[in-house]
Every structure is written in structure tokens, then in C-alpha cells.
Design an enzyme around this catalytic site. Structure first.
Site, short mmCIF file in Angstrom:
data_model
loop_
_atom_site.label_atom_id
_atom_site.label_comp_id
_atom_site.label_asym_id
_atom_site.label_seq_id
_atom_site.Cartn_x
_atom_site.Cartn_y
_atom_site.Cartn_z
N GLU A 41 69.04 12.06 132.77
CA GLU A 41 68.74 11.92 131.34
C GLU A 41 67.27 12.25 131.15
O GLU A 41 66.42 11.37 131.17
CB GLU A 41 69.09 10.50 130.86
N GLU B 260 61.22 17.85 127.81
CA GLU B 260 60.92 17.25 129.12
C GLU B 260 61.28 18.17 130.28
O GLU B 260 61.35 17.74 131.43
CB GLU B 260 61.63 15.90 129.26
#
Length: 753
Positions: A208, A217
Site C-alpha cells: 500500500e 509515492e
């Protein structure tokens, strides 16, 4: 947030030498510094003998000076309990500003991942968890495999590259008796190798690493490397797929956050920050901005239905680049000011479990499988928000039932949009000019606010009227005040200290000087912090005006009192200030209001059981509140209060403390007693500073909740208190320590006998 790996075993380059090679950690060099540290640390770690102590470099910031230094953080987990006791308040606050606690309090997220992991694992397998955090997904996978009685042993390998979180993960694994079931490495995933850390390619990837935009990210390069080097062909993955969606909206609030040129037309001060011909010289960066759009839903007109943008499959190698032109039917007349976007996760391959970050007005109809379950549509969380992309200029006209064309493009880390007119791409950011200043959207909106400009103009005019040929210092990155003073006084001499804008600030002032009728001969721009000034930088004359907004470049994550850097800079230059020098702002007044903040408090509450796993070990490090052994409240953190979900004021606004900028910086103490004016549940207190800016202290600028351009400080209390107007009151004590720029807040409640 990432740290770099080092070892104390005598690496080829010493820590002191390595630190000396690093540039000063300014906004422009910090990314390079971390990257350099990571590369050097990787080679050091590879050569380190087994059992060597893990160390890392982290940035430590003094908010009053703006200076940062690289400090060594010891990663030896054997001393973790003692280390936790020695941890300072500032380091706790650093961990508290991450999104980990909020994520772990997102019960819908946790349940969705658990169900997907359990439905995906049908027997022992080799699992890889990238960016493991506290190890929640790793433990879910290990527990799911433990249910199967098989001679083939499943294995879980995890990696986490943020040192403090790696340490916490090991503590969580021990607390749950799973330290032998999950093999965890303090490394990035692209540092893992099959045959070294992994015995063989993994069958299942659980990860995640998603931000509000989805890609920020490093999702794409992480998946690319994993599919190339770490996973079997056609692996299973949780999540399985992510789809991004968007909607065209009209919103004056969002428009004002990027179109300074057309907003300053209404100002009455005669200052032109974006003159004709240089309309784009000041701009918000063309990017997606994470924002709680539910909070501005009343000020939004929807001009289209939701539309699908990109689809990213986790189970196969993603492309680094993609583009798509979308034809969108307008559902009303108006002007498209922004694209609001969100994403939907399909967590399992069967398409039965979904998680959505859609705004409240979008229903879960995106998930078309009637047997599936959609999570995330009802809860407030701060780790994932919607995203806003501003449409250039005054917006794109929309006519009901007519089609608009939107071009969407993604690279490895971001998604961008451009409106297309008659097959010609509209200029979103292709002609920004040679002297563009890229400012936060909140500051762009502030510079276009005619009332804010009028107040500052009035105070400066009054000060200039009583001084001939004044010598002035602009103490922060304020191009508005520099332009204002130079325009109002043709005999003034202005020194502008632009520690954040630096050379770009000087180029900007030069570019707009003619349009505002002043000569650059009277302006000197210094691109460094006040603490770094030398005598040659300054005027030999005494300074008549020392001014600041204050709203420092790149200060979005700062607490309100960290803008007291203005006071520190005034103190450093005390010897050159005239006795009757005009200092603006003159004072700062610390304000407080008791608040009901159920959503925010719920996202910051202490952790116990998270999907069957004990997480109590992380509470202190992450700055949790509620049901803790200690009665100490969590750290005060910066938030846009208007974006904090359900909020309600329970008292009037009180003053706690005064900061007098006419004298050098010093320690301050203040206290006040708060009477509750509205019954409810008190979860904490909102704090901010009102700036008194004129010589009579009659004009103020508030940075409180009424002003959406500033963040407030929020001090949550350990346990919520149900208050009745007549039954109890609160006391607030505050103390300011100038050496470190920190403000400590101590709330308490009293009940009449």
C-alpha cells in the site's frame, strides 16, 4: 518520508566526511541530499558485516532560524526501549506528522485489505510486502497462510526504508509473536535481490504505497522493479487494480488559488504583481493538490458527471507514460475552474472488494458488481483526500449538453490535465515566462485578496508618510511588500531578504519594476537567511521600516507560531534598527478556541487491536491520544481546520499570550480560562496568531479558522470531555521557548463544586 541506510562498521567514507559533502538542506538541495545519502548508504550497508549497527541521517529543523542540520539517528533495536524514553518532544512530533496513525485508524481501509488478503491466499505461498509500515499487511498474510495445514511452508518477506517505522514494525511483530513469521529488511524494494534477501521470486505482492494522487509515492517504478526482479510471472497482488476518476467543477474559491492576474484586477492599491504581458509570472505549480473537497461542496457547481481517466493493474508491469483524450459532456452552463479527481481500488481479482476516495457527492455506483462491497465512502480520513487540478486563467467555458475535451497524461509519479480546444492544446503552463515564481496556492489566493492587500497598504502608507527617504528591510519572502514600499515611496531604499525565493525573487522584482514605476537602483535583494547576513549585505544607515507578512516561502506544514521567525530576524538585526523604527507586524496575539473535532480525534486516537493485531507499541511514537497510560496529551499539529471533517466551536475566542516585536525575542508565558458557550464534546483546542500590523495596533490580520489560507495548530486532548455551558470550564497555559521556537500547550478542565 525516507531515511538513508548507514553502518558504523568503518565504511569507506566517514560520517563526518559524508556530512561535509552534503549541501545545506534547503528546499532546493534536500532531495539531492537524501538521494546522495541513499546511494552511499546502500554501498555501506552492502559491505557491512552481519550484526552491524544500522544508522541513518535525518533532518532536524530549527523553525525560528529556518536552518536545518543532518543528525545521525541510531537504529540499534536492542536499545529501543531506552531510546524511546530519551526521545524528545520534537522527534515525537516529527513521527506524528506522518500519515501512519491516521491510516491505521481507518477501519474501512484495514478491513478491506484483510478481506482481500484472506480471499487471495488459498494456501502457503511466498509473499512480498513493500513499504511495510507497521507490518499490518505482512501479519495478515502470515496469519492467512497459518490456517492451512501443509508441508510446504509459506514465507513473508517485508521491506521498510524509513528507519523509525522499521524499528516500530519490529516491535509490533514481537508484540504479536510474529517476529519469526515475517522477515523484515530495512531497505528499499529496489535494494532487494532474489537469492539474497528473497530465497525465490514472490507469488503474492501485498503493498500500500498510495498517496491521494495515487502515483506520488513511486507506485509505478516500484511495481516495474518488482515485476522485473522480485515476482513470479503473472503474480497475485493485493491491491489488484486502481482506477482514477475525475469531474469538472466551477468554484470561485479554487479559481482564486491560482489565477492571481485576474483577481488582483479588483484591488485598489495600484500594485501589479502580474502586469499585462506577464500574466503568468506568479503561479501555483501545475500539479494535483490534495484537498478535502467535501468541505467546499457548497461552493462547487458540478459541470460534468464523473468520468474514468486511467486504470493501473498491479498484477502486471505498468507503463511509465500514458495519455488519454476524454470527451466530457457538460451538464450545466458555467466555467470549468478545476478537475477534481479521486481513485478506486479493486483489492481482489474477483472484483468483490473495493475502496474509494471519492467525494461525498459521488455515490458508490462506480462499483458496478452488485455482489461487491465498497469501502471508504462513509468515513473521514486525512491520509487520502481528493485532488484538485486548476484549469488555467479564468477557466474554460462550458455549455450544457456540449462536449469538452480533456487530455490526461501520466508519468511515473504524477497525473496532469490540459483542456483542449479545437484540437489545439490550451496553454496550461507552456509559456510561464523566464522569471516565474511558483508559490503555494494559498499564498496566490492571499496575494489576490483585495482586503488583505488593502490592510497592509494602509499600514505601510501611514508609516511612510512620517519618514523621508526611509531605509527599509523586508524580512521574509514577500514580493508584495517589496513592490508596495518601492512603489509608494520614490525615495525609499529597500533591502529584501528572500531566503526561499533567492535569485528567482530578484529576477521577479526586476521584471515588474517598470509596470509599478520604481527603479531597481533602490532595491537590493539578498537570497539568504538573516542569520547568514554579513555587514556588506546591509545598509550603513539605521533601518526605518522592518516589515514582513509573515508568510514564509514553503511554510505550508508549519505551526502558526513558527512564523515567529520574523521576531527572531528582527532580533538579529536589532543593532541597525532606528529608535523609532516601524516594525510590521507590531505584535502577535496567540488565540485559542475550544473545539469539537470528532473526525480528527478519531483519526488520532490510540491503537489497540487493528484487525486482530496489537498495535499499542506505536502509540507514543506516533503521538496518539486517548486511553493511554500517561495523561500527557499528544503533540500540537498543523491543520487546515476547515478541512478537518465535522467541526464545531464550543467557546468564544480567547487571547492567551502576546508577542511584542518592538523588543528582542524572549521567553513568553500566558494562560487563560475558557468558558464554554455551546454544549457538546470537547476534543481539543484550535490555536493561531492574530497579527497587529499598524503603529496604533488597531489593524489586525487573523490566521484563524475564518481565513482558509492558513493552517491552525490543533491540540487534541487525551480523552474527550462532554461539556455543558454551566458545568465546567477549561484552563490553557502556554509557554514559548525562543531557543528552539517551540510552544508548549497545557490544557486542563475544572468542574464547579
Amino acid at each position: 518520508m525516507r531515511s538513508s541506510l548507514l553502518s558504523s562498521y568503518k565504511p569507506p567514507i566517514s560520517i563526518s566526511t559524508l556530512r561535509s559533502l552534503l549541501p545545506s538542506p534547503s528546499s532546493s538541495s534536500r532531495g539531492f541530499s537524501v538521494h546522495l545519502m541513499s546511494l552511499l548508504a546502500s554501498s555501506a550497508a552492502a559491505a557491512a558485516p552481519p550484526g552491524a549497527r544500522v544508522r541513518a541521517f535525518q533532518l532536524q529543523l530549527n523553525p525560528l532560524t529556518g536552518d536545518s542540520e543532518w543528525v545521525v539517528v541510531d537504529g540499534d533495536d536492542d536499545d529501543v526501549e531506552e531510546e524511546e524514553k530519551r526521545r524528545t518532544r520534537s522527534s515525537t512530533t516529527t513521527m506524528a506528522t506522518t500519515s501512519y496513525l491516521d491510516m491505521l485508524n481507518d477501519a474501512e481501509r484495514n478491513r478491506a485489505f484483510r478481506l482481500a488478503v484472506e480471499r487471495t491466499i488459498s494456501g502457503p505461498c511466498r509473499v512480498l510486502d513493500i513499504g511495510a509500515g507497521t507490518g499490518l499487511l505482512s501479519m495478515m498474510a502470515a496469519r492467512a497462510m497459518a490456517k492451512f495445514d501443509s508441508q510446504k511452508e509459506g514465507k513473508v518477506t517485508a521491506c521498510e526504508s524509513y528507519l523509525p517505522m522499521w524499528k516500530l514494525m519490529r516491535r509490533v511483530l514481537r508484540a504479536n509473536g510474529m517476529e519469526t513469521m515475517v522477515k523484515v529488511f530495512y531497505k528499499r524494494s529496489d535494494e532487494l535481490q532474489v537469492g539474497v534477501e528473497l530465497e525465490s521470486p514472490a507469488d503474492l505482492l501485498v503493498s500500500e504505497i498510495l498517496d491521494s494522487e495515487l502515483l506520488g509515492e513511486g507506485l509505478i517504478p516500484t511495481l516495474q522493479h518488482a515485476h522485473d526482479m522480485l515476482l513470479v510471472k503473472n503474480p497475485q497482488t493485493v491491491p489488484y487494480r486502481a482506477t482514477t476518476y475525475g469531474q469538472l467543477v466551477e468554484s470561485p474559491f479554487l479559481w482564486k488559488m491560482h489565477d492571481l492576474h485576474n483577481n488582483e484586477v479588483n484591488s485598489l492599491d495600484g500594485i501589479h504583481l502580474t502586469p499585462n504581458g506577464l500574466e503568468r509570472i506568479i503561479s501555483a505549480k501545475p500539479q494535483q493538490y490534495a484537498m478535502h473537497c467535501n468541505a467546499i461542496s457548497e461552493g462547487i457547481r458540478l459541470l460534468s458527471e464523473p468520468f474514468k481517466i486511467f486504470e493501473f493493474d498491479f498484477w502486471k508491469r505498468p507503463a511509465s507514460y500514458g495519455e488519454k483524450e476524454i470527451q466530457i459532456k457538460a451538464i450545466d452552463d458555467g466555467k470549468v475552474h478545476a478537475v477534481i479527481s479521486w481513485w478506486v481500488l479493486q483489492l481482489d481479482s474477483a472484483g468483490s472488494i473495493f475502496y474509494s476516495t471519492a467525494p461525498r457527492w459521488v455515490r458508490s455506483s462506480i462499483c458496478q458488481n452488485k455482489s461487491s462491497h465498497m469501502f471508504g465512502t462513509n468515513n473521514w480520513c486525512d491520509h487520502w483526500k481528493q485532488c484538485v487540478w486548476f484549469i488555467d486563467g479564468t477557466g474554460m467555458p462550458a455549455l450544457k449538453d456540449k462536449y469538452l475535451s480533456l487530455k490526461a497524461t501520466h508519468n511515473e509519479t504524477s497525473i496532469s490535465y490540459t483542456m483542449v480546444v479545437e484540437k489545439q492544446t490550451s496553454c496550461n503552463h507552456s509559456s510561464l515566462g523566464d522569471h516565474l515564481l511558483v508559490l503555494p496556492p494559498e499564498k496566490v489566493a492571499l496575494y489576490g485578496d483585495k482586503d488583505w492587500r488593502l490592510v497592509l497598504s494602509k499600514a505601510v502608507k501611514e508609516a511612510l508618510n512620517t519618514r523621508s527617504s526611509p531605509s527599509c528591510i523586508v524580512a521574509d519572502d514577500s514580493v508584495f511588500l517589496t513592490t508596495l514600499i518601492a512603489s509608494l515611496s520614490k525615495t525609499s531604499h529597500v533591502i529584501s531578504i528572500f531566503p526561499g525565493l533567492q535569485d528567482k525573487g530578484a529576477c521577479y522584482i526586476q521584471a515588474i519594476s517598470d509596470a509599478n514605476g520604481f527603479s531597481m537602483d533602490r532595491i537590493k535583494v539578498i537570497g539568504k537567511r538573516t542569520s547568514s547576513l554579513i555587514s556588506d549585505d546591509l545598509t550603513p544607515r539605521k533601518v526605518d521600516l522592518f516589515v514582513g507578512e509573515p508568510f514564509f516561502y514553503g511554510n505550508e506544514g508549519m505551526l502558526p507560531w513558527q512564523n515567529l521567525r520574523f521576531w527572531k530576524e528582527r532580533t538579529l538585526l536589532d543593532s541597525i534598527l532606528a529608535e523609532d523604527a516601524f516594525i510590521m507586524p507590531r505584535k502577535g496575539i496567540l488565540k485559542v478556541c475550544a473545539m469539537s473535532l470528532p473526525d480528527l480525534w478519531r483519526s488520532r486516537r490510540s491503537l489497540k487491536d487493528v484487525e486482530g493485531f496489537d498495535h499499542s507499541a506505536v502509540n507514543e511514537a506516533l503521538g496518539a491520544c486517548g486511553d493511554l497510560p500517561t495523561t500527557e496529551d499528544g503533540p500540537c499539529l498543523p491543520y487546515y481546520l476547515w478541512q478537518c471533517g465535522d467541526i464545531k466551536e464550543l467557546s468564544k475566542v480567547y487571547s492567551i499570550m502576546e508577542f511584542d516585536f518592538s523588543v528582542p525575542i524572549h521567553a513568553c508565558f500566558g494562560k487563560t480560562e475558557i468558558e464554554f458557550s455551546t454544549p457538546g464534546t470537547c476534543h481539543g483546542f484550535a490555536l493561531w496568531i492574530d497579527w497587529l500590523i499598524d503603529e496604533r495596533d488597531s489593524i489586525s490580520i487573523s490566521t484563524g479558522p475564518v481565513n482558509r489560507h492558513w493552517k491552525q495548530g490543533v491540540q487534541l486532548i487525551n480523552k474527550p470531555v462532554v461539556v455543558n455551558v454551566a458545568s465546567c470550564y477549561a484552563k490553557i497555559e502556554a509557554s514559548f521557548e525562543p531557543s528552539i521556537g517551540e510552544l508548549s500547550i497545557k490544557p486542563s478542565f475544572s468542574y464547579p463544586s
